[in-house]
Design a protein around this motif. Structure first.
Motif, PDB file in Angstrom:
ATOM      1  N   ALA A  94      39.764  52.083  53.571  1.00  0.00           N
ATOM      2  CA  ALA A  94      41.042  51.766  53.664  1.00  0.00           C
ATOM      3  C   ALA A  94      41.243  50.131  53.426  1.00  0.00           C
ATOM      4  O   ALA A  94      42.624  49.741  52.957  1.00  0.00           O
ATOM      5  CB  ALA A  94      41.697  52.004  55.029  1.00  0.00           C
ATOM      6  N   PHE A  95      40.479  49.334  53.877  1.00  0.00           N
ATOM      7  CA  PHE A  95      41.056  47.907  53.957  1.00  0.00           C
ATOM      8  C   PHE A  95      40.149  46.978  53.319  1.00  0.00           C
ATOM      9  O   PHE A  95      40.407  45.790  53.196  1.00  0.00           O
ATOM     10  CB  PHE A  95      41.087  47.466  55.436  1.00  0.00           C
ATOM     11  N   ARG A  96      39.122  47.268  52.765  1.00  0.00           N
ATOM     12  CA  ARG A  96      37.966  46.591  51.968  1.00  0.00           C
ATOM     13  C   ARG A  96      38.927  46.145  50.737  1.00  0.00           C
ATOM     14  O   ARG A  96      39.306  47.078  49.887  1.00  0.00           O
ATOM     15  CB  ARG A  96      36.826  47.222  51.539  1.00  0.00           C
ATOM     16  N   GLY A  97      38.808  44.768  50.457  1.00  0.00           N
ATOM     17  CA  GLY A  97      39.330  44.264  49.210  1.00  0.00           C
ATOM     18  C   GLY A  97      40.286  43.307  49.129  1.00  0.00           C
ATOM     19  O   GLY A  97      40.556  42.684  48.145  1.00  0.00           O
ATOM     20  N   GLY A  98      41.112  43.216  50.224  1.00  0.00           N
ATOM     21  CA  GLY A  98      41.904  42.011  50.321  1.00  0.00           C
ATOM     22  C   GLY A  98      43.469  42.367  49.618  1.00  0.00           C
ATOM     23  O   GLY A  98      44.219  42.536  50.283  1.00  0.00           O
ATOM     24  N   CYS A  99      43.476  41.980  48.181  1.00  0.00           N
ATOM     25  CA  CYS A  99      44.708  41.816  47.622  1.00  0.00           C
ATOM     26  C   CYS A  99      44.768  43.356  46.845  1.00  0.00           C
ATOM     27  O   CYS A  99      44.008  43.696  46.242  1.00  0.00           O
ATOM     28  CB  CYS A  99      44.733  40.922  46.734  1.00  0.00           C
ATOM     29  N   LEU A 100      46.135  43.584  46.866  1.00  0.00           N
ATOM     30  CA  LEU A 100      46.278  44.889  46.151  1.00  0.00           C
ATOM     31  C   LEU A 100      47.724  44.758  45.201  1.00  0.00           C
ATOM     32  O   LEU A 100      48.543  44.162  45.897  1.00  0.00           O
ATOM     33  CB  LEU A 100      46.525  46.209  47.197  1.00  0.00           C
ATOM     34  N   PRO A 101      47.814  45.349  44.313  1.00  0.00           N
ATOM     35  CA  PRO A 101      49.023  45.463  43.544  1.00  0.00           C
ATOM     36  C   PRO A 101      50.210  46.304  44.287  1.00  0.00           C
ATOM     37  O   PRO A 101      49.868  47.164  45.146  1.00  0.00           O
ATOM     38  CB  PRO A 101      48.781  45.964  42.152  1.00  0.00           C
ATOM     39  N   ILE A 102      51.426  45.618  44.297  1.00  0.00           N
ATOM     40  CA  ILE A 102      52.635  46.263  44.881  1.00  0.00           C
ATOM     41  C   ILE A 102      53.749  46.547  44.020  1.00  0.00           C
ATOM     42  O   ILE A 102      53.849  45.948  42.772  1.00  0.00           O
ATOM     43  CB  ILE A 102      53.209  45.322  45.998  1.00  0.00           C
ATOM     44  N   ALA A 120      45.406  33.646  50.661  1.00  0.00           N
ATOM     45  CA  ALA A 120      45.175  32.269  50.764  1.00  0.00           C
ATOM     46  C   ALA A 120      44.449  31.883  49.442  1.00  0.00           C
ATOM     47  O   ALA A 120      44.833  30.845  48.525  1.00  0.00           O
ATOM     48  CB  ALA A 120      44.001  31.951  51.629  1.00  0.00           C
ATOM     49  N   ILE A 121      43.762  32.875  48.772  1.00  0.00           N
ATOM     50  CA  ILE A 121      43.071  32.569  47.502  1.00  0.00           C
ATOM     51  C   ILE A 121      44.149  32.647  46.365  1.00  0.00           C
ATOM     52  O   ILE A 121      44.125  31.607  45.414  1.00  0.00           O
ATOM     53  CB  ILE A 121      42.129  33.652  47.082  1.00  0.00           C
ATOM     54  N   HIS A 122      45.208  33.464  46.455  1.00  0.00           N
ATOM     55  CA  HIS A 122      46.177  33.595  45.453  1.00  0.00           C
ATOM     56  C   HIS A 122      47.069  32.140  45.487  1.00  0.00           C
ATOM     57  O   HIS A 122      47.361  31.409  44.552  1.00  0.00           O
ATOM     58  CB  HIS A 122      47.125  34.687  45.754  1.00  0.00           C
ATOM     59  N   LEU A 123      47.473  31.649  46.808  1.00  0.00           N
ATOM     60  CA  LEU A 123      48.273  30.626  46.909  1.00  0.00           C
ATOM     61  C   LEU A 123      47.503  29.140  46.469  1.00  0.00           C
ATOM     62  O   LEU A 123      48.256  28.398  45.881  1.00  0.00           O
ATOM     63  CB  LEU A 123      48.707  30.201  48.402  1.00  0.00           C
ATOM     64  N   SER A 124      45.986  29.152  46.557  1.00  0.00           N
ATOM     65  CA  SER A 124      45.496  27.910  46.187  1.00  0.00           C
ATOM     66  C   SER A 124      45.130  27.919  44.783  1.00  0.00           C
ATOM     67  O   SER A 124      44.753  26.905  44.262  1.00  0.00           O
ATOM     68  CB  SER A 124      44.104  28.021  47.006  1.00  0.00           C
ATOM     69  N   THR A 125      45.066  29.144  43.981  1.00  0.00           N
ATOM     70  CA  THR A 125      44.816  29.272  42.758  1.00  0.00           C
ATOM     71  C   THR A 125      45.936  29.532  41.531  1.00  0.00           C
ATOM     72  O   THR A 125      45.937  29.406  40.618  1.00  0.00           O
ATOM     73  CB  THR A 125      43.589  30.267  42.276  1.00  0.00           C
ATOM     74  N   GLY A 126      46.910  30.151  42.197  1.00  0.00           N
ATOM     75  CA  GLY A 126      48.086  30.689  41.390  1.00  0.00           C
ATOM     76  C   GLY A 126      47.506  32.017  40.575  1.00  0.00           C
ATOM     77  O   GLY A 126      48.503  32.621  40.209  1.00  0.00           O
ATOM     78  N   GLU A 127      46.537  32.251  41.062  1.00  0.00           N
ATOM     79  CA  GLU A 127      46.017  33.431  39.993  1.00  0.00           C
ATOM     80  C   GLU A 127      46.053  34.868  40.699  1.00  0.00           C
ATOM     81  O   GLU A 127      45.903  35.040  42.076  1.00  0.00           O
ATOM     82  CB  GLU A 127      44.414  33.164  39.604  1.00  0.00           C
ATOM     83  N   SER A 128      46.437  36.010  40.042  1.00  0.00           N
ATOM     84  CA  SER A 128      46.234  37.351  40.512  1.00  0.00           C
ATOM     85  C   SER A 128      44.967  37.560  40.830  1.00  0.00           C
ATOM     86  O   SER A 128      43.943  37.376  40.155  1.00  0.00           O
ATOM     87  CB  SER A 128      47.149  38.307  39.874  1.00  0.00           C
ATOM     88  N   ILE A 129      44.792  38.491  41.741  1.00  0.00           N
ATOM     89  CA  ILE A 129      43.325  38.864  42.158  1.00  0.00           C
ATOM     90  C   ILE A 129      43.353  40.297  41.749  1.00  0.00           C
ATOM     91  O   ILE A 129      43.955  41.261  42.473  1.00  0.00           O
ATOM     92  CB  ILE A 129      42.959  38.703  43.478  1.00  0.00           C
ATOM     93  N   ASP A 130      42.246  40.734  40.880  1.00  0.00           N
ATOM     94  CA  ASP A 130      42.082  42.255  40.635  1.00  0.00           C
ATOM     95  C   ASP A 130      41.595  42.952  41.963  1.00  0.00           C
ATOM     96  O   ASP A 130      40.374  42.246  42.363  1.00  0.00           O
ATOM     97  CB  ASP A 130      41.338  42.263  39.682  1.00  0.00           C
ATOM     98  N   PRO A 131      42.164  43.907  42.494  1.00  0.00           N
ATOM     99  CA  PRO A 131      41.700  44.573  43.470  1.00  0.00           C
ATOM    100  C   PRO A 131      39.919  44.988  43.702  1.00  0.00           C
ATOM    101  O   PRO A 131      39.410  44.914  44.556  1.00  0.00           O
ATOM    102  CB  PRO A 131      42.265  45.950  43.673  1.00  0.00           C
ATOM    103  N   SER A 132      39.675  45.228  42.320  1.00  0.00           N
ATOM    104  CA  SER A 132      38.022  45.604  42.309  1.00  0.00           C
ATOM    105  C   SER A 132      37.450  44.439  42.713  1.00  0.00           C
ATOM    106  O   SER A 132      35.979  44.640  42.981  1.00  0.00           O
ATOM    107  CB  SER A 132      37.879  46.078  40.992  1.00  0.00           C
ATOM    108  N   PHE A 133      37.854  43.072  42.351  1.00  0.00           N
ATOM    109  CA  PHE A 133      37.067  42.004  42.851  1.00  0.00           C
ATOM    110  C   PHE A 133      36.997  41.811  44.220  1.00  0.00           C
ATOM    111  O   PHE A 133      35.767  41.679  44.728  1.00  0.00           O
ATOM    112  CB  PHE A 133      37.874  40.686  42.330  1.00  0.00           C
TER     113      PHE A 133
END
Length: 168
Positions: free
Chosen positions: A8-16, A105-118
């Motif tokens: 349920a919670f592994r992975g961090g960022c998810l598309p909305i 935090a990763i998104h804010l520091s890089t400005g990049e989207s994070i693929d949930p699979s990452f």
């Protein structure tokens, strides 16, 4: 059998997706959904958090702490299922939020989207496993600080860490 929290919670960022306006519904891909209750950008956002047949509430506030600093406060108001609480303690919910805040935090520091699979792949790396373990240890400490018996808190934390690492 894998724990329900391990996937349920592994992975961090998810598309909305959804109607992200007051009264609208949202969906986090493969995760929670809910209804937007209030939105006062950039100060506050509240919504229901619906997952696994349960409804809880999130309240996200941002306040200025000077010209280059802000404070993010996220409250998750939830009546945790007694069975899940007895098995995992506060880390059962808290470790997932830690991962999501790390993704932010990763998104804010890089400005990049994070693929949930990452995020799912990252939790299998040494760095990801270390992050999850340290998160679980902090939830153990918080549980003891709130007067849980240390031995009982240790068992809860150990089971929770194993679940997030995919070992349970």
């Amino acid at each position: 059998m894998r724990s329900p929290i391990s996937s349920a919670f592994r992975g961090g960022c998810l598309p909305i997706s959804g109607d992200l306006a007051v009264g609208g519904s949202y969906q986090l891909e493969g995760q929670a959904n809910g209804t937007v209750l209030t939105c006062d950008p950039p100060k506050n956002f509240t919504a229901t958090w619906e997952y696994g047949g349960n409804v809880s509430w999130i309240d996200v506030s941002i306040s200025s702490e000077g010209p280059a600093r802000a404070r993010l406060v996220l409250e998750h108001i939830v009546a945790v299922d007694d069975e899940i609480w007895r098995e995992f303690g506060p880390g059962g919910v808290g470790m997932g939020w830690d991962s999501m805040v790390l993704g932010l935090a990763i998104h804010l520091s890089t400005g990049e989207s994070i693929d949930p699979s990452f995020g799912q792949q990252w939790t299998g790396t040494e760095e990801g496993r270390r992050f999850l373990t340290l998160s679980g240890e902090e939830w153990y400490a918080a549980n003891v600080a709130f007067r849980e018996d240390p031995a009982a808190a240790r068992g809860l934390a150990d089971r929770c860490i194993k679940a997030y690492l995919g070992e349970a």
